[in-house]
Write a protein that holds these residues in place. Structure first.
Motif, mmCIF file in Angstrom:
data_model
loop_
_atom_site.group_PDB
_atom_site.id
_atom_site.type_symbol
_atom_site.label_atom_id
_atom_site.label_comp_id
_atom_site.label_asym_id
_atom_site.label_seq_id
_atom_site.Cartn_x
_atom_site.Cartn_y
_atom_site.Cartn_z
ATOM 1 N N VAL A 5 -94.871 -8.589 -10.613
ATOM 2 C CA VAL A 5 -95.899 -7.643 -10.197
ATOM 3 C C VAL A 5 -95.544 -7.212 -8.782
ATOM 4 N N VAL A 6 -95.213 -5.941 -8.594
ATOM 5 C CA VAL A 6 -94.834 -5.459 -7.270
ATOM 6 C C VAL A 6 -96.064 -4.882 -6.584
ATOM 7 N N THR A 7 -96.119 -5.113 -5.277
ATOM 8 C CA THR A 7 -97.294 -4.728 -4.510
ATOM 9 C C THR A 7 -96.854 -4.401 -3.089
ATOM 10 N N GLN A 8 -97.799 -4.237 -2.187
ATOM 11 C CA GLN A 8 -97.473 -4.035 -0.779
ATOM 12 C C GLN A 8 -98.548 -4.648 0.089
ATOM 13 N N ASN A 9 -98.132 -5.146 1.251
ATOM 14 C CA ASN A 9 -99.091 -5.721 2.194
ATOM 15 C C ASN A 9 -99.603 -4.640 3.133
ATOM 16 N N SER A 10 -100.436 -5.039 4.079
ATOM 17 C CA SER A 10 -101.099 -4.051 4.937
ATOM 18 C C SER A 10 -100.263 -3.603 6.130
ATOM 19 N N SER A 11 -99.071 -4.193 6.311
ATOM 20 C CA SER A 11 -98.235 -3.836 7.453
ATOM 21 C C SER A 11 -97.681 -2.424 7.311
ATOM 22 N N HIS A 12 -97.500 -1.750 8.457
ATOM 23 C CA HIS A 12 -96.877 -0.429 8.441
ATOM 24 C C HIS A 12 -95.417 -0.506 8.018
ATOM 25 N N ARG A 13 -94.830 -1.718 8.054
ATOM 26 C CA ARG A 13 -93.441 -1.901 7.654
ATOM 27 C C ARG A 13 -93.297 -2.112 6.150
ATOM 28 N N ALA A 14 -94.410 -2.257 5.438
ATOM 29 C CA ALA A 14 -94.346 -2.585 4.015
ATOM 30 C C ALA A 14 -93.694 -1.465 3.213
ATOM 31 N N MET A 15 -92.840 -1.844 2.266
ATOM 32 C CA MET A 15 -92.266 -0.864 1.351
ATOM 33 C C MET A 15 -93.343 -0.392 0.395
ATOM 34 N N ASP A 16 -93.389 0.908 0.148
ATOM 35 C CA ASP A 16 -94.356 1.468 -0.791
ATOM 36 C C ASP A 16 -94.179 0.815 -2.153
ATOM 37 N N ALA A 17 -95.295 0.476 -2.792
ATOM 38 C CA ALA A 17 -95.242 -0.241 -4.068
ATOM 39 C C ALA A 17 -94.473 0.528 -5.129
ATOM 40 N N ASP A 18 -94.635 1.838 -5.172
ATOM 41 C CA ASP A 18 -93.915 2.622 -6.168
ATOM 42 C C ASP A 18 -92.411 2.644 -5.894
ATOM 43 N N GLU A 19 -92.053 2.696 -4.627
ATOM 44 C CA GLU A 19 -90.630 2.654 -4.272
ATOM 45 C C GLU A 19 -90.027 1.300 -4.644
ATOM 46 N N GLN A 71 -94.728 -4.681 -13.383
ATOM 47 C CA GLN A 71 -96.074 -4.121 -13.301
ATOM 48 C C GLN A 71 -96.322 -3.737 -11.841
ATOM 49 N N VAL A 72 -97.002 -2.625 -11.623
ATOM 50 C CA VAL A 72 -97.251 -2.139 -10.264
ATOM 51 C C VAL A 72 -98.731 -2.252 -9.952
ATOM 52 N N GLU A 73 -99.045 -2.951 -8.856
ATOM 53 C CA GLU A 73 -100.426 -3.055 -8.361
ATOM 54 C C GLU A 73 -100.371 -2.899 -6.843
ATOM 55 N N PRO A 74 -100.591 -1.690 -6.322
ATOM 56 C CA PRO A 74 -100.451 -1.460 -4.877
ATOM 57 C C PRO A 74 -101.314 -2.373 -4.010
ATOM 58 N N ARG A 75 -102.512 -2.707 -4.475
ATOM 59 C CA ARG A 75 -103.399 -3.594 -3.688
ATOM 60 C C ARG A 75 -103.049 -5.040 -3.993
ATOM 61 N N LEU A 76 -102.846 -5.833 -2.946
ATOM 62 C CA LEU A 76 -102.468 -7.232 -3.134
ATOM 63 C C LEU A 76 -103.509 -8.030 -3.929
ATOM 64 N N PRO A 77 -104.818 -7.845 -3.683
ATOM 65 C CA PRO A 77 -105.784 -8.583 -4.501
ATOM 66 C C PRO A 77 -105.626 -8.299 -5.995
ATOM 67 N N ASP A 78 -105.373 -7.036 -6.339
ATOM 68 C CA ASP A 78 -105.171 -6.672 -7.746
ATOM 69 C C ASP A 78 -103.886 -7.291 -8.287
ATOM 70 N N ALA A 79 -102.849 -7.343 -7.445
ATOM 71 C CA ALA A 79 -101.581 -7.936 -7.875
ATOM 72 C C ALA A 79 -101.730 -9.420 -8.163
ATOM 73 N N LEU A 80 -102.465 -10.113 -7.308
ATOM 74 C CA LEU A 80 -102.693 -11.545 -7.537
ATOM 75 C C LEU A 80 -103.467 -11.769 -8.827
ATOM 76 N N GLU A 81 -104.512 -10.979 -9.025
ATOM 77 C CA GLU A 81 -105.317 -11.125 -10.230
ATOM 78 C C GLU A 81 -104.480 -10.832 -11.478
ATOM 79 N N ALA A 82 -103.656 -9.792 -11.420
ATOM 80 C CA ALA A 82 -102.825 -9.445 -12.572
ATOM 81 C C ALA A 82 -101.818 -10.547 -12.875
ATOM 82 N N ALA A 83 -101.207 -11.117 -11.838
ATOM 83 C CA ALA A 83 -100.209 -12.169 -12.042
ATOM 84 C C ALA A 83 -100.835 -13.431 -12.617
ATOM 85 N N ILE A 84 -102.004 -13.784 -12.119
ATOM 86 C CA ILE A 84 -102.678 -14.975 -12.635
ATOM 87 C C ILE A 84 -103.091 -14.767 -14.082
#
Length: 506
Positions: A431-445, A460-473
């Protein structure tokens, strides 16, 4: 399933039980000596082993407000990824502060991977031998106060604010005289050195931020210089080969120091040995003068026999997973032996019982750290291919996952393809995602690269980390409660820190 034992406290509620509520809320991470003689200043403000956890936000609203103000002021400065290869500004700050870094001996640590874990091990060993320690590491997992520790524990938010306010007039004085203001990392380094002098500490354990020769920490003259394994990272700033990177990192090796050298690529080792000859430093090499004799998986960690500079240390337990942590332990032990003169001024080894006690107390948050069970969720801050390979090997050794789901959020300036390729053999899905840092790679990229590595059906793509964690679990739970599915969150220290908060740690 994890081999870590349960907490053993059935009376306390498990914060992980409320996972669904935790991830329902968005969480934002804040910006970014010789041996001391008998009778020396070894006043210890906190007893016991290093704390396993990282500090939460201050509960006192006024303290929290003051800390946020300091964080805000620091955030206006150059970030850690914007650098000028010079120590002129930090040297000017040390000068107006009265050279606080000269008031204690130090162990200086560079390398590509394993620096923070090695620093924590060195700190634990020195503390076990009744020395008061100061530790400076970066980056932080959750709280900026983690970066500066005294006696194995991060300084309090109150002390962090006080230290900043104490040196602020001097920082502004240097800013006014320099072409560029002091950077975020340079100010923090000044704070650490000032806090250690004020404590005062018997020895400082200092991790470089990047490189070595022009790193802000390199205004100290480390009695012991430690070089953990060198690999390709920050190639745009440090060089494109291990030898070029080693040239920068060798800058921490000072005249007449002792160099503790982990196993290195041949070209990197040649550079380090040449520098040691130039400055008449003594070298101890992993695999020759010291090393790991044997290791075996144990409950919650591993049991090792280490060969140090003074002899063998048997039945040493460390509550960390992976062969790489055993090698870090060997490096840390040799560094502390060198600091105490073992192998040079004295032939006998360190007290083995004290060594065992120290290693058993070591914690390294965000390094194969289990933060949830059923399914097991593990956090690891691997962010480059070498670190990812070590993590992948350790996961296979220490855990018996029947199906492992990856959650990956990486920084855009990293070798993301290499990172994903290292994890591909152990991840059933990612599950690919991105953190809140300005250095984070865009989830789609990131997803586009992941599809090339894993195939579309496994991404699977979940840009929001909370959604990514929930999807992975959810994916891990498809195996059933007792089937051994698990989740590994990785790719960045920032991703791991934010996931740690979401999962109720800190």
């Amino acid at each position: 399933m994890s081999e870590l034992p349960p907490n053993g406290n059935d009376d306390q509620p498990d914060p992980l039980d409320s996972f669904d509520e935790i991830i329902a809320e968005e969480t934002h991470r804040d910006p970014d000596l010789a041996v001391i003689e008998a009778g020396s200043r070894t006043l210890r403000t906190q007893g016991g082993p290093p704390q396993a956890d990282v500090p939460a936000r201050p509960q006192d609203p006024e303290v929290d407000r003051a800390l946020r103000e300091v964080e805000g002021e620091l955030a206006t400065r150059w970030g850690e990824t914007k650098l000028e290869p010079s120590v002129s500004r930090i040297a000017a700050l040390m000068d107006v502060l009265g050279e606080p870094q000269r008031s204690y001996p130090s162990i200086h640590i560079t390398g590509t991977n394993g620096k923070t874990s090695t620093a924590r091990m060195i700190e634990a060993l020195l503390g076990a031998f009744d020395l008061r320690t100061g530790r400076y590491t970066s980056p932080h997992v959750q709280s900026i106060t983690e970066r500066i520790s005294l006696d194995g524990a991060p300084i309090s938010a109150e002390r962090f604010v006080e230290t900043y306010q104490d040196i602020k007039p001097y920082v502004e004085m240097v800013d006014a005289r320099q072409e560029h203001r002091l950077s975020f990392f340079e100010v923090l380094t000044g704070m650490a050195y000032a806090a250690f002098a004020d404590a005062p500490v018997d020895v400082a354990v200092v991790e470089v931020g990047m490189g070595g020769s022009w790193d802000a920490t390199n205004v100290i003259d480390g009695d012991v210089a430690v070089v953990t394994p060198i690999d390709l990272d920050h190639t745009d700033r440090l060089g494109s080969t291990p030898a070029e990177i080693a040239t920068e990192k060798a800058g921490i090796v000072k005249r007449d120091a002792t160099v503790i050298m982990a196993q290195q690529p041949v070209d990197a080792a040649q550079v380090l040995l040449k520098k040691a000859v130039e400055v008449d430093a003594t070298v101890a090499r992993e695999g020759l003068e010291f090393g790991v004799v044997s290791r075996q998986v144990a409950v919650g960690g591993q049991l090792m026999t280490l060969r140090g500079l003074g002899g063998e240390y048997t039945e040493v337990y460390i509550p960390l997973h992976g062969a790489h942590q055993a090698h870090n332990a060997a490096v840390a032990l040799a560094a502390v032996e060198a600091f105490f003169g073992v192998g040079a001024q004295r032939a006998e080894p360190l007290d083995v019982e004290t060594v065992r006690k120290a290693f058993a107390s070591v914690a390294s948050p965000g390094r194969l750290e289990v933060v949830r069970r059923s399914p097991t969720v593990v956090l690891d801050a691997a962010h480059n291919p070498a670190g990812a390979r070590a993590t992948a090997e350790a996961v296979g050794e220490a855990f018996q996952f029947s199906r492992l789901i990856g959650v990956v959020g990486a920084s855009g300036d990293k070798n993301v393809r290499g990172l994903l390729e290292a994890f591909e053999p152990i991840f059933a899905e990612v599950v690919v995602t991105q953190n809140s840092s300005h250095r984070a790679m865009d989830a789609d990229e990131l997803a586009a690269i992941a599809v090339e590595v894993f195939g579309e059906d496994r991404v699977q793509v979940e840009p929001r980390l909370p959604d990514a964690l929930e999807a992975a679990i959810t994916l891990a739970e498809e195996e059933g409660e007792f089937a051994g599915g698990g989740v590994l969150v990785t790719g960045s220290v920032i991703t791991v820190g934010e996931a740690r908060l979401l999962l109720g740690k800190g």
